[in-house]
Design a protein around this motif. Structure first.
Motif, PDB file in Angstrom:
ATOM      1  N   ILE A   1     -11.428   5.140  -6.556  1.00 30.58           N
ATOM      2  CA  ILE A   1     -10.088   5.223  -7.147  1.00 30.58           C
ATOM      3  C   ILE A   1      -9.759   3.902  -7.826  1.00 30.58           C
ATOM      4  O   ILE A   1     -10.398   2.880  -7.580  1.00 30.58           O
ATOM      5  CB  ILE A   1      -9.010   5.565  -6.093  1.00 30.58           C
ATOM      6  N   ASP A   2      -8.746   3.919  -8.683  1.00 30.23           N
ATOM      7  CA  ASP A   2      -8.320   2.731  -9.411  1.00 30.23           C
ATOM      8  C   ASP A   2      -7.299   1.978  -8.560  1.00 30.23           C
ATOM      9  O   ASP A   2      -6.197   2.464  -8.312  1.00 30.23           O
ATOM     10  CB  ASP A   2      -7.702   3.135 -10.750  1.00 30.23           C
ATOM     11  N   LEU A   3      -7.682   0.778  -8.106  1.00 31.10           N
ATOM     12  CA  LEU A   3      -6.795  -0.019  -7.269  1.00 31.10           C
ATOM     13  C   LEU A   3      -6.039  -1.084  -8.052  1.00 31.10           C
ATOM     14  O   LEU A   3      -5.464  -2.009  -7.462  1.00 31.10           O
ATOM     15  CB  LEU A   3      -7.603  -0.715  -6.159  1.00 31.10           C
ATOM     16  N   GLY A   4      -6.008  -0.942  -9.384  1.00 29.13           N
ATOM     17  CA  GLY A   4      -5.384  -1.972 -10.212  1.00 29.13           C
ATOM     18  C   GLY A   4      -3.941  -2.262  -9.823  1.00 29.13           C
ATOM     19  O   GLY A   4      -3.546  -3.429  -9.709  1.00 29.13           O
ATOM     20  N   GLY A   5      -3.153  -1.222  -9.622  1.00 24.96           N
ATOM     21  CA  GLY A   5      -1.750  -1.420  -9.275  1.00 24.96           C
ATOM     22  C   GLY A   5      -1.576  -2.108  -7.929  1.00 24.96           C
ATOM     23  O   GLY A   5      -0.719  -2.988  -7.766  1.00 24.96           O
ATOM     24  N   PHE A   6      -2.381  -1.728  -6.954  1.00 27.62           N
ATOM     25  CA  PHE A   6      -2.312  -2.353  -5.629  1.00 27.62           C
ATOM     26  C   PHE A   6      -2.743  -3.812  -5.713  1.00 27.62           C
ATOM     27  O   PHE A   6      -2.107  -4.700  -5.122  1.00 27.62           O
ATOM     28  CB  PHE A   6      -3.198  -1.592  -4.651  1.00 27.62           C
ATOM     29  N   ALA A   7      -3.833  -4.067  -6.461  1.00 28.70           N
ATOM     30  CA  ALA A   7      -4.324  -5.447  -6.596  1.00 28.70           C
ATOM     31  C   ALA A   7      -3.259  -6.334  -7.229  1.00 28.70           C
ATOM     32  O   ALA A   7      -3.064  -7.488  -6.809  1.00 28.70           O
ATOM     33  CB  ALA A   7      -5.600  -5.469  -7.418  1.00 28.70           C
TER      34      ALA A   7
ATOM     35  N   ALA B   1     -20.536   1.712   0.341  1.00 30.40           N
ATOM     36  CA  ALA B   1     -20.311   1.332  -1.053  1.00 30.40           C
ATOM     37  C   ALA B   1     -19.123   0.379  -1.174  1.00 30.40           C
ATOM     38  O   ALA B   1     -18.014   0.684  -0.717  1.00 30.40           O
ATOM     39  CB  ALA B   1     -20.075   2.572  -1.908  1.00 30.40           C
ATOM     40  N   TRP B   2     -19.348  -0.780  -1.808  1.00 28.14           N
ATOM     41  CA  TRP B   2     -18.303  -1.778  -2.006  1.00 28.14           C
ATOM     42  C   TRP B   2     -18.157  -2.086  -3.496  1.00 28.14           C
ATOM     43  O   TRP B   2     -19.138  -2.133  -4.233  1.00 28.14           O
ATOM     44  CB  TRP B   2     -18.650  -3.075  -1.283  1.00 28.14           C
ATOM     45  N   LYS B   3     -16.908  -2.313  -3.917  1.00 23.35           N
ATOM     46  CA  LYS B   3     -16.644  -2.750  -5.286  1.00 23.35           C
ATOM     47  C   LYS B   3     -15.537  -3.799  -5.251  1.00 23.35           C
ATOM     48  O   LYS B   3     -14.451  -3.546  -4.736  1.00 23.35           O
ATOM     49  CB  LYS B   3     -16.212  -1.578  -6.161  1.00 23.35           C
ATOM     50  N   LYS B   4     -15.840  -4.965  -5.786  1.00 22.43           N
ATOM     51  CA  LYS B   4     -14.830  -6.018  -5.835  1.00 22.43           C
ATOM     52  C   LYS B   4     -13.907  -5.778  -7.022  1.00 22.43           C
ATOM     53  O   LYS B   4     -14.350  -5.677  -8.167  1.00 22.43           O
ATOM     54  CB  LYS B   4     -15.499  -7.391  -5.942  1.00 22.43           C
ATOM     55  N   VAL B   5     -12.606  -5.689  -6.749  1.00 26.16           N
ATOM     56  CA  VAL B   5     -11.623  -5.413  -7.789  1.00 26.16           C
ATOM     57  C   VAL B   5     -11.166  -6.699  -8.445  1.00 26.16           C
ATOM     58  O   VAL B   5     -11.040  -6.780  -9.674  1.00 26.16           O
ATOM     59  CB  VAL B   5     -10.419  -4.655  -7.196  1.00 26.16           C
ATOM     60  N   CYS B   6     -10.900  -7.739  -7.640  1.00 25.98           N
ATOM     61  CA  CYS B   6     -10.456  -9.009  -8.194  1.00 25.98           C
ATOM     62  C   CYS B   6     -10.634 -10.102  -7.154  1.00 25.98           C
ATOM     63  O   CYS B   6     -10.832  -9.826  -5.971  1.00 25.98           O
ATOM     64  CB  CYS B   6      -8.994  -8.946  -8.641  1.00 25.98           C
TER      65      CYS B   6
ATOM     66  N   LEU C   1       0.827  -1.200   0.000  1.00 25.22           N
ATOM     67  CA  LEU C   1       0.000   0.000   0.000  1.00 25.22           C
ATOM     68  C   LEU C   1       0.865   1.256   0.000  1.00 25.22           C
ATOM     69  O   LEU C   1       0.548   2.231  -0.697  1.00 25.22           O
ATOM     70  CB  LEU C   1      -0.936   0.001   1.214  1.00 25.22           C
ATOM     71  N   ARG C   2       1.952   1.239   0.759  1.00 22.69           N
ATOM     72  CA  ARG C   2       2.854   2.405   0.755  1.00 22.69           C
ATOM     73  C   ARG C   2       3.404   2.650  -0.650  1.00 22.69           C
ATOM     74  O   ARG C   2       3.440   3.798  -1.131  1.00 22.69           O
ATOM     75  CB  ARG C   2       4.003   2.182   1.748  1.00 22.69           C
ATOM     76  N   ASP C   3       3.865   1.598  -1.305  1.00 22.99           N
ATOM     77  CA  ASP C   3       4.415   1.739  -2.657  1.00 22.99           C
ATOM     78  C   ASP C   3       3.349   2.234  -3.629  1.00 22.99           C
ATOM     79  O   ASP C   3       3.619   3.102  -4.487  1.00 22.99           O
ATOM     80  CB  ASP C   3       4.969   0.395  -3.144  1.00 22.99           C
ATOM     81  N   PHE C   4       2.135   1.694  -3.509  1.00 25.50           N
ATOM     82  CA  PHE C   4       1.047   2.089  -4.398  1.00 25.50           C
ATOM     83  C   PHE C   4       0.704   3.563  -4.211  1.00 25.50           C
ATOM     84  O   PHE C   4       0.547   4.304  -5.200  1.00 25.50           O
ATOM     85  CB  PHE C   4      -0.178   1.212  -4.114  1.00 25.50           C
ATOM     86  N   MET C   5       0.593   4.020  -2.986  1.00 27.13           N
ATOM     87  CA  MET C   5       0.252   5.422  -2.734  1.00 27.13           C
ATOM     88  C   MET C   5       1.338   6.354  -3.252  1.00 27.13           C
ATOM     89  O   MET C   5       1.041   7.414  -3.835  1.00 27.13           O
ATOM     90  CB  MET C   5       0.042   5.631  -1.233  1.00 27.13           C
TER      91      MET C   5
END
Length: 540
Positions: A215-221, A249-254, A172-176
């Protein structure tokens, strides 16, 4: 000895231990609480708070150490609020927790002769927690709150959590940093990411990033899947201006849609779902409860997602589970269906309303409630007086009460036993090593099975405002969140308690700024906190 003043440095002999694991000594005719000190030690301590009935001091030097003292493994022990007794030998921790249960039953419940068994230990005393919830704050600070405050103590690891928590924090630190996202600011409600929430259970990692917007969590995922290929990653959006961790609000990324196997049962999980945090102890506890409820009909109040009820259903003729949270109720319905458990009936509704109805249906079918087992597994605030009275007058053959709060457990048992029940066994479980918390299972049986006793309980006699039983900040906050799904801060609780003249120990992390610079508790939260204080009998 001269009268003690704030900032005095004094030598003390520690003779006992408080509910939060702090050392207890006597000086100047008063009790002194010393955080970090252990019974049997001679210490030098600095007084930080002087009250009419007690003083609070911080440990400065150990003159003579207890044989139960060990070196804490965590570099931030004593700074963050995650652990209380990591400086104690594990066997001593178990003895301390057994004493907590004994003292609560004796002093609050009046059960001086109750025999409390030895604490069932945890096989793992570190790396046992299957769940983490870490605040993320401005400057990329990720860690745990300091005890009694919202100040984040940064960490790259927590020794109570599973190993994957180190990798999640780093990811998470790297992603942020790579995406330019900022941590949340509780003062002006700015920032992008508020919390990192995760659970690892049934061999699968469930991760949720709580953000103020989509937000786009693709990189974190992608980073998470790199070390946990079967993980589920979720985005939770929370734009509320309060301290509630999760938004609606929930959204499943993967991640896969298949269930996992937990305690031999196919279970569909959600990052927001409730499960006991210690897998090994949960298995021992649930098996223990199931063994107490063999045969007959079991009614489980506060049944959650139905895992314990499903295990009880293997031994009981029939099981009813009452749960007010719709998501948990639906999970219990799916659990029963997916595992072919046809003798388990999840019931949606408030326990105070639904328990009498379920018991009435059982009596209508069977003629009485003999052979009925009641299982209570409430939040830390315990059960309401009306629920305790319903249980007491139910005529159930056995009552099994599972509690993570010895104080409210003892209070509720006093009411129930007034209707003709007695304690058959008390078994503590160490669900939370390195902390001052203990899970306790109490079995009650009827003294006179065929007689219903009408009694009047004077609630003033069950007052919990003594130093041994006063509700903690976390208990007050848990009560409000469990009932209203609203998060309140320790600061707000302190302001309302001060408004009602409740004397308490100063928080070790109180701000040195003028109170006028502190945010003031909104009127709507004042009402909720006052409701909680009334529930714990701290105000009228």
């Amino acid at each position: 000895m001269d009268e003690i003043s704030k900032n005095d440095v004094i030598e003390l002999s520690v003779t006992g231990q408080g509910m939060d694991g702090e050392g207890v000594a006597r000086a100047d005719g008063k009790t002194v609480f010393i955080r970090g000190a252990l019974p049997g030690e001679r210490v030098r301590a600095k007084v930080i708070s002087v009250k009419p009935r007690f003083d609070v001091a911080i440990l400065e030097k150990i003159i003579a150490a207890s044989p139960d003292r060990v070196a804490p493994l965590c570099p931030v022990f004593g700074k963050c609020g995650g652990c209380d007794v990591q400086h104690m030998r594990y066997a001593a921790q178990l003895g301390f927790k057994r004493t907590l249960a004994i003292d609560a039953l004796k002093k609050i419940g009046g059960f001086a002769s109750a025999e409390v068994g030895e604490v069932i230990p945890s096989d793992e005393v570190f790396r046992y927690r299957n769940k983490l919830s870490l605040p993320v704050r401005r400057g990329g600070r990720i860690g745990l709150f300091a005890k009694g405050s919202h100040r984040v103590v940064e960490t790259s690891d927590c020794l109570l959590q599973y190993e994957n928590n180190r990798l999640l924090i780093a990811a998470l630190r790297d992603f942020m940093e790579s995406e330019g996202y900022e941590g949340y600011d509780e003062q002006d409600f700015s920032g992008d990411i508020r919390h990192l929430v995760a659970r690892e259970i049934g061999g699968r990692l469930y991760v949720a990033v709580v953000a103020t917007r989509s937000i786009d969590l693709g990189g974190f995922a992608s980073a998470v899947l790199g070390f946990s290929p079967d993980a589920e990653v979720w985005l939770n959006v929370n734009d509320r201006r309060d301290n509630v961790i999760l938004g609606a609000a929930w959204k499943k990324v993967c991640g896969p849609d298949s269930p996992v196997v937990v305690d031999g049962l196919k279970t569909s999980l959600h990052p927001a779902g409730f499960f006991q945090v210690n897998d090994g102890v949960r298995e021992k506890l649930y098996s223990f409860v199931a063994a107490l409820c063999s045969g007959g009909i079991a009614v489980e109040a506060y049944s959650g997602a139905g895992l314990m009820g499903a295990l009880v259903a293997k031994r009981a003729d029939e099981v009813y589970g009452i749960e007010i949270n719709r998501e948990a109720h639906e999970a219990a319905v799916k659990l029963a269906r997916d595992n072919g458990i046809d003798n388990m009936t999840p019931v949606l509704g408030d326990v105070a309303e639904m328990l009498p109805k379920v018991l009435g249906e059982i009596i209508e079918k069977r003629g009485d409630n003999r052979g009925t087992f009641l299982i209570l597994d409430p939040p830390r605030g315990g059960v309401s007086p009306s629920v305790a009275a319903t249980v007491g007058g139910s005529g159930a053959e056995n009552v099994v009460y599972v509690s993570c709060n010895p104080s409210t457990l003892a209070r509720d048992l006093r009411i129930i036993c007034g209707y003709g029940y007695e304690i058959a066994s008390v078994t503590p479980f160490d669900m939370f090593p390195q902390t001052a918390n203990v899970e306790t299972v109490v079995q009650l049986v009827r003294k006179i099975p065929d007689t219903y006793i009408d009694i009047t309980v004077d609630m003033d006699e069950l007052d919990l405002t003594s130093s041994e039983a006063k509700a903690t900040y976390e208990e007050i906050k848990d009560y409000i969140f469990d009932k209203h799904r609203v998060k309140v801060s320790s600061l707000y609780v302190a302001q309302v308690k001060q408004k009602h003249g409740i004397i308490e120990r100063d928080c070790y992390n109180n701000s040195k700024k003028d109170n006028t610079k502190q945010p003031q508790c909104p009127p709507e939260k004042v009402k909720l906190i006052e409701e909680a204080l009334r529930h714990f009998k701290m105000i009228l």
